[in-house]
Scaffold this motif. Structure first.
Motif, PDB file in Angstrom:
ATOM      1  N   ALA A  12      37.219  14.345  27.298  1.00 52.17           N
ATOM      2  CA  ALA A  12      36.478  12.788  27.723  1.00 52.17           C
ATOM      3  C   ALA A  12      35.253  13.341  28.034  1.00 52.17           C
ATOM      4  O   ALA A  12      33.715  12.758  27.201  1.00 52.17           O
ATOM      5  N   MET A  20      34.066  14.413  24.075  1.00 50.54           N
ATOM      6  CA  MET A  20      34.237  13.108  23.308  1.00 50.54           C
ATOM      7  C   MET A  20      32.554  12.122  23.963  1.00 50.54           C
ATOM      8  O   MET A  20      31.745  11.656  22.662  1.00 50.54           O
ATOM      9  N   GLU A  33      29.750  13.993  22.060  1.00 55.57           N
ATOM     10  CA  GLU A  33      30.015  14.027  20.594  1.00 55.57           C
ATOM     11  C   GLU A  33      29.072  12.436  19.892  1.00 55.57           C
ATOM     12  O   GLU A  33      28.755  11.756  18.780  1.00 55.57           O
ATOM     13  N   LYS A  34      29.725  11.093  20.354  1.00 56.81           N
ATOM     14  CA  LYS A  34      29.594  10.250  20.424  1.00 56.81           C
ATOM     15  C   LYS A  34      27.939  10.461  20.795  1.00 56.81           C
ATOM     16  O   LYS A  34      27.153   9.142  19.546  1.00 56.81           O
TER      17      LYS A  34
END
Length: 172
Positions: A135, A138, A141-142
């Motif tokens: 998570a 992620m 990356e976001k």
């Protein structure tokens, strides 16, 4: 074998020790301060006892690595309080959201500040039911996507401003 809390109810606290950014923060994880947490771990230990007593596990000759009595709930609790440590990863110190307790918005920008984002597990409002690693990757990356989008939008605005005729040209 071990039991762990995927969703502990105990809530710790993180606070600044000083205005000097080099001074480490004050961290109180408040482990096992909520009574439901210790009750859940005792239940988990009882399940482990049952599993270890099955013929399949008894055939492996398991041994107890804890040299302390663990027969009563009080004895189990004492061992848990003496030996437990964290497997979960602290989250939530910079909660994402729009409410009064939120530190960052949906694009990870710190409320009330320009040019600052928080990009780590601290933005999770509550702990997830597995390792926080995937998570957190992620989230990174976001955030990278948000930064690319913001840069592209800023570049488009700058290019548009550079190509618009000046006020002097309008009057000519």
């Amino acid at each position: 074998m071990h039991a762990c809390l995927l969703h502990p109810k105990s809530v710790g606290q993180l606070s600044l020790a000083s205005t000097d950014p080099m001074v480490p923060p004050l961290i109180d994880p408040a482990f096992l301060t909520h009574p439901d947490d210790i009750k859940t771990l005792i239940k988990g230990y009882r399940v482990i006892e049952k599993i270890m007593a099955t013929p399949a596990f008894k055939a492996l000759s398991p041994r107890d690595v804890i040299d302390a009595p663990m027969n009563t709930d009080a004895e189990i609790e004492q061992v848990l309080r003496n030996r437990s440590d964290t497997l979960y990863h602290p989250v939530g110190t910079c909660k994402m959201g729009a409410d009064a307790m939120a530190v960052v918005d949906a694009r990870l920008k710190v409320h009330g500040l320009e040019g600052l984002r928080v990009v780590d597990a601290s933005i999770m409002p509550t702990i997830i039911g597995c390792s926080t690693t995937a998570a957190t990757v992620m989230i990174g990356e976001k955030a990278a996507e948000f930064i690319r989008q913001d840069r592209a939008a800023g570049t488009a605005i700058t290019q548009r401003d550079d190509h618009e005729p000046s006020a002097a040209h309008h009057h000519a």
